[in-house]
Write a protein that holds these residues in place. Sequence first.
Motif, PDB file in Angstrom:
ATOM      1  N   LYS A 248       9.009   4.873  -8.406  1.00 38.86           N
ATOM      2  CA  LYS A 248       8.566   3.814  -7.513  1.00 38.86           C
ATOM      3  C   LYS A 248       7.053   3.653  -7.644  1.00 38.86           C
ATOM      4  N   PRO A 249       6.538   2.456  -7.399  1.00 40.84           N
ATOM      5  CA  PRO A 249       5.087   2.280  -7.489  1.00 40.84           C
ATOM      6  C   PRO A 249       4.370   2.958  -6.340  1.00 40.84           C
ATOM      7  N   PHE A 250       3.158   3.418  -6.594  1.00 44.16           N
ATOM      8  CA  PHE A 250       2.332   3.909  -5.487  1.00 44.16           C
ATOM      9  C   PHE A 250       1.904   2.736  -4.609  1.00 44.16           C
ATOM     10  N   ALA A 251       1.584   1.627  -5.257  1.00 48.12           N
ATOM     11  CA  ALA A 251       1.191   0.419  -4.531  1.00 48.12           C
ATOM     12  C   ALA A 251       1.481  -0.792  -5.397  1.00 48.12           C
ATOM     13  N   PHE A 252       1.714  -1.915  -4.755  1.00 47.36           N
ATOM     14  CA  PHE A 252       1.873  -3.180  -5.478  1.00 47.36           C
ATOM     15  C   PHE A 252       1.465  -4.315  -4.558  1.00 47.36           C
ATOM     16  N   VAL A 253       1.172  -5.472  -5.146  1.00 46.48           N
ATOM     17  CA  VAL A 253       0.876  -6.665  -4.359  1.00 46.48           C
ATOM     18  C   VAL A 253       1.704  -7.821  -4.907  1.00 46.48           C
ATOM     19  N   VAL A 254       2.314  -8.561  -3.995  1.00 45.44           N
ATOM     20  CA  VAL A 254       3.043  -9.761  -4.375  1.00 45.44           C
ATOM     21  C   VAL A 254       2.031 -10.857  -4.687  1.00 45.44           C
ATOM     22  N   LEU A 255       2.274 -11.598  -5.749  1.00 42.68           N
ATOM     23  CA  LEU A 255       1.359 -12.677  -6.111  1.00 42.68           C
ATOM     24  C   LEU A 255       1.465 -13.818  -5.094  1.00 42.68           C
ATOM     25  N   PRO A 256       0.360 -14.515  -4.825  1.00 45.07           N
ATOM     26  CA  PRO A 256       0.349 -15.554  -3.783  1.00 45.07           C
ATOM     27  C   PRO A 256       1.433 -16.606  -3.933  1.00 45.07           C
ATOM     28  N   ASP A 257       1.756 -16.992  -5.165  1.00 45.47           N
ATOM     29  CA  ASP A 257       2.767 -18.028  -5.382  1.00 45.47           C
ATOM     30  C   ASP A 257       4.159 -17.588  -4.935  1.00 45.47           C
ATOM     31  N   HIS A 258       4.336 -16.294  -4.681  1.00 40.36           N
ATOM     32  CA  HIS A 258       5.658 -15.775  -4.318  1.00 40.36           C
ATOM     33  C   HIS A 258       5.700 -15.225  -2.890  1.00 40.36           C
ATOM     34  N   TYR A 259       4.667 -15.510  -2.112  1.00 36.93           N
ATOM     35  CA  TYR A 259       4.671 -15.079  -0.712  1.00 36.93           C
ATOM     36  C   TYR A 259       5.871 -15.649   0.047  1.00 36.93           C
ATOM     37  N   ASN A 260       6.287 -16.856  -0.310  1.00 37.34           N
ATOM     38  CA  ASN A 260       7.327 -17.538   0.448  1.00 37.34           C
ATOM     39  C   ASN A 260       8.739 -17.120   0.066  1.00 37.34           C
ATOM     40  N   VAL A 261       8.883 -16.308  -0.963  1.00 39.36           N
ATOM     41  CA  VAL A 261      10.236 -15.953  -1.410  1.00 39.36           C
ATOM     42  C   VAL A 261      10.448 -14.452  -1.580  1.00 39.36           C
ATOM     43  N   HIS A 262       9.364 -13.651  -1.490  1.00 41.80           N
ATOM     44  CA  HIS A 262       9.501 -12.200  -1.653  1.00 41.80           C
ATOM     45  C   HIS A 262       8.812 -11.478  -0.503  1.00 41.80           C
ATOM     46  N   CYS A 263       9.479 -10.440  -0.027  1.00 34.54           N
ATOM     47  CA  CYS A 263       8.941  -9.645   1.070  1.00 34.54           C
ATOM     48  C   CYS A 263       7.593  -9.049   0.685  1.00 34.54           C
TER      49      CYS A 263
END
Length: 524
Positions: A248-263
């Motif tokens: 599992k990742p230690f940390a990750f960030v969702v890209l702004p374009d996918h804020y509306n479809v991914h937790c």
Amino acid sequence: TRLSKWITHCLSRGTHHKSESKSSVCRNKGNNKYKVHDDEGSLELYTESVRYAPRGSSGLALAYANRSAVFRNLAGLDFPTSVAAYLVSLELRLGTDGKDPRASMCFECLRDIELALKNDYPQHLRHKLETRQGQCLARLQHRNQSQHITEMSQKDIKYVTENKKICSQKEVGAHLHEACSTDTTSREGEDNLAKREHYVELPSVVHGEHDKFPFASSALDLVYDKFKGRHVKANKDIKIKEILFVEKPFAFVVLPDHYNVHCHHCCTSFVAPIPCWECSDALYCSEVCRQESWDDYHQWECHGGLQLFHSVGIAHLGLRVVLRAGNLRSLHQKWNKLEDDVNLPGVDGTELQDKDNRYRSVYNLMSHLGDMERGDYLQYALTAALLTVYLRDHTDYFKEATNTHTPRIGPTENDIQLRDALFFVGNLLHRHVAQLVCNGHAITKLHTAPGTNSSRVVTESQVRVATAIYPSASRDLAERGEISGGLEKLLVCRKLLRQCTYKYSKHMTDCLDQTAKCYAMLGT
């Protein structure tokens, strides 16, 4: 000073603020869509209404309740034929693996009803929600729970009729009869209502996990020499498709374009997100993810921070690494343990053995600051300074600076302690941002879209949705990541190509990126 003014200017122009008026406008537009049976349009607008409704406002409960009505429709309880095409798109989006997507819509409806009730939905309207609950539970064959909801609604009849606010006792009774007589032939009721996660057996590494190299197969050894640096060797033959890493990742960030479809916290795809309490940027698949995100890092990224971080790109992940390490006190404690390390960073992988302190292994990944071009070095340093100033001026991250000792602290005056804390965090940010150049992984998802018109052919494309850092299987060991829906977010490396046999003692540094394909699995 210029950095501070620029940050303040950016935050003041942000669109992250909650707005009861904006929420009301979206809800009213959604009502208009709902009246003409546009479930897709009304769902989008009700979600926007939920997103912008302030915490504790009456509009939040109304938005959740209205959205639950849409999911009731999508579950096939009102308009089973008009939503068929949209259900197909939802099934492809959620990856239901052949399961009835209408059952998923029932669960979404039930959750929104629960959230509406939690947020003080008006009592004189509650019979509508409870009737809706009864319909969904009956469809899912939760007979006992359906009967319980019916009894709750009976209790509300007296309140409704005595206050003469909605309808007659006869009309309420008709709703209850409808809930009890709803078709209950669906087998989906066997699912757990409180926990709807898709339980999938997670993959295991071949030959068991290495006792000194967490998340890696015991068929691998982590070694170091001054010419190749840190790399992996096979200590036995490895067959094609055998799994070498699961991490599992230690940390990750969702890209702004996918804020509306991914937790924002677990990357799961959703159709009915739950927003952050304080801002409209971060959206979650569940209340659990929202709480965990707030406790771990979002409390310091909220109130416009996310929109500011869009301008710094991958450096946002560097900040997330620091925040995931804990508050300032916890970060100091981890740093003190790092200072106690006897071995040089990254020499023999000793830091990887501490599963309880994964930050230690992240810290010891190569940053290449000493080999960096001067312009890049200064750019990363300026970005680290910007993030540090943001934490100082717009969060309470440094509130403990006057109550904790920083490494090698001099005088104990408050201003000196704060200065040293700023340098301490700034240096860590600089290091982690630089590490991501060679240790960051692009997480992509295989996106499936339905065919156009009457075509039954689907199209697939690979879409980048997040960026992550994996301390054990860093980019030193594996080059690229892909996503396949259904499992928890994992990095899974396999041997794929036949031309490399991975014989005993053959080092893998040069060929792993050619022979291992990395799947970053997304799910609940």
